[in-house]
Write an enzyme that holds these catalytic residues in place. Sequence first.
Site, short mmCIF file in Angstrom:
data_model
loop_
_atom_site.label_atom_id
_atom_site.label_comp_id
_atom_site.label_asym_id
_atom_site.label_seq_id
_atom_site.Cartn_x
_atom_site.Cartn_y
_atom_site.Cartn_z
N GLU A 18 -3.67 -2.38 -1.06
CA GLU A 18 -3.21 -0.29 -1.79
C GLU A 18 -3.43 -1.07 -3.56
O GLU A 18 -1.97 -1.03 -4.07
CB GLU A 18 -2.61 0.06 -1.09
CG GLU A 18 -2.44 1.42 -2.13
CD GLU A 18 -1.21 2.35 -1.22
OE1 GLU A 18 -1.01 3.53 -2.24
OE2 GLU A 18 -0.02 1.57 -1.49
N ASP A 25 0.89 -2.71 0.30
CA ASP A 25 1.33 -1.54 0.07
C ASP A 25 2.03 -1.37 -1.41
O ASP A 25 2.65 -2.74 -1.70
CB ASP A 25 3.21 -0.97 0.56
CG ASP A 25 2.93 0.87 0.03
OD1 ASP A 25 2.12 1.64 0.10
OD2 ASP A 25 4.18 0.55 -0.04
#
Length: 752
Positions: free
Chosen positions: A485, A432
């Site tokens: 990401e 993330d």
Amino acid sequence: MSDAPADPLDTAILAALLQGRHGDPFALLGPRQENHGEGTRTRIRACLPGAAHAWVECGGTRMAMTKLGRNDVFSLLLPTAVDAAWRTSQLPGARRYDLTVAWSDGSQQRGPDPYAFATLLGDMDLHLFGEGRHFELAQALGAQAMSVDGVPGVRFAVWAPNASAVAVLGDFNGWHAARHPMRLRHGAGVWELFVPGAWGARPGCRYKFAVRDVYGELLPDKADPLARMTEMPPATASVITRPGETAPPFAWHDAAWMQRRAAQDPHAEPLLIYEVHAGAWQRAADGGTLSWDALGDRLIPYLQDLGFTHLELLPITEHPFGGSWGYQPLSLFAPSARFGPPQAFARFVDRCHAANLGVILDWVPAHFPTDPHGLARFDGTALYEHADPREGLHQDWNTLIYNLGRNEVRGFLLASALHWLEHFHIDGLRVDAVASMLYRDYSRAPNAWIPNRHGGRENLEAIDFLRTLNTEVQARCPGAMTIAEESTAWPGVTAPTDSGGLGFTFKWNMGWMHDTLRYMAHDPVHRTWHHHNMTFGLVYAWSEAFVLPLSHDEVVHGKGSLLGKMPGDTWQRFANLRAYLAFMWAHPGKKLLFMGGELAQEREWNHDTALDWQLLDMPAHAGVQSLVRDLNRLYAQLPALHRLDAVQEGFRWVVGDDSHNSVLAFLRLAAANEAPVLAISNLTPVPRPGYRVGVPQAGPWQERLNTDAACYGGSNLGNQGGAQAVAQPSHGWPASLTLTLPPLATLILTPA
């Protein structure tokens, strides 16, 4: 024994012990040697708050200990004969003694003295930890149920180098810090203590650490950073697990899956990811959260039926605030107690693999929350985080940023990643907020960040960390994926580390997602002016190995649902969504769909409630689900749709410039002996009969999928299952098809 010399312990030291302020308990407690006129004698001390009486049991002799004044510290100078026999005996276990304690509540306990054990962590453990390369850190620090010298118990170890004193407290000692102060391993900054099970320390017990800063001030009780199990939030204690991580040791049945995974190239395989928030996919009958076992019963067959290849879970590492969806975790080694114990999670993964379903976890090394029981100022200093808020505070999320320049912190995060992959057989980590890690000025004002040592904005420590992470994953976990990401144009995210890249397996294509959803939100009459939003992704489609995500981020915070983004009346909204999904499935790049997208969920996602499953009683919603099922199966069946995703040889434009009609057509290609695939989208509500498109070969072409089919809720306009390509060149190809393009629809065709 009334003639024994008095205990020399002075009042100030007694007070420090009883208040949990003494930083060297092994210098005072347990067996200590004292010089007396007749020679060296052994004195045994024990700090036992709440005890009425205490005895030493040694060599078959029971001897009463003396309470030092009104303090709960007990002392005994062994009689000369007992002492000599004990110290000179060579029999196994003969140098051990037991303490018997009569507590003030009338209960009694007997067991080995925790302060009679030598140091426990090996020098190599401490050396590797200091280097940031102890990748089995979950077996070194934290709470380890084990036997020491034949004594069952729990070894506790925690990193707090700037603390003046640390104690373990929990269910087994009445949460009293003075009962079990810990020993500092100087140099490594690690505090350790072995608590025999006879004193109640055993799997299932809750515990925390009482930490005093360098000035002796007591900090809020800290949960274990290496905890492998926690109690149910909002409670915050750590829980002792049994040996083997997955309490008790788990018997895996997925050897065939793991071998097959290791032999495959994920870039050439179908990758269809269903993204799930485990707490809000479905709910139990009473409205509560489903357990891992219940999710296994419901979610796994559902994904098998729809044909997804992988399940991606929003972060399940334990997190105090459910509203963060797991993106503010504090226990990076523990599955959230919301869904059951670690063993149940392992069982869930094993069941997924038995169903040929891979499991990907969202993993968050970019930041952590400021909760006082967590990592923030763990030993009274900025230990895990940067001290300067220009480096250590995420202003967007009010969270703290890991100090990746510190070896121990790097090693902590690397060990966490490998823990999930190796001990829970996870098939991939979606990392993330990578962009926030790569740039020192990420989302900061010009004067609110600190340049790197070269004066630049790149975070050199984060770059090195990510490269090390991907190198170690590839070396230790064959076939496991890492997915970034990363929302900027950072070069080489998926390039190999030995050529200067970051080494990820895939990168989320955030630009494609934003561009195409922006296009689809326009009324079709205006789409002619925004045609580039659908084509621009093909300009850079092979710069990285991409996953095309329709993620949770696009259906929250006022953005509405996928269906809610679509313009027009009800029929047009559904037709737009179906056409868009098929365009996505045919487009280069692996696929990810957040739960509810396949239901054409009307409302924005809410993490506190289940999806609106009742929508499937309505034909339009059930039609979208059927379309996703058929797209998945077609994608997996046709190599051209997945084999060459990351190379330009797998794609050819046929019609990319017909902005006037809002028509897009392209070919997907694979090996010479594998059928090409033609995808053509008409993104207006105007049917277009007689539309000519070029194709590689003449002959019959089969209409493999038509999003306007009646079974999906469409008008059933199309080409009656196929069309004949003739040897008439068009669009640079030697043959061509004349097709009827249904309104707001995508067709997928292959040579018959």
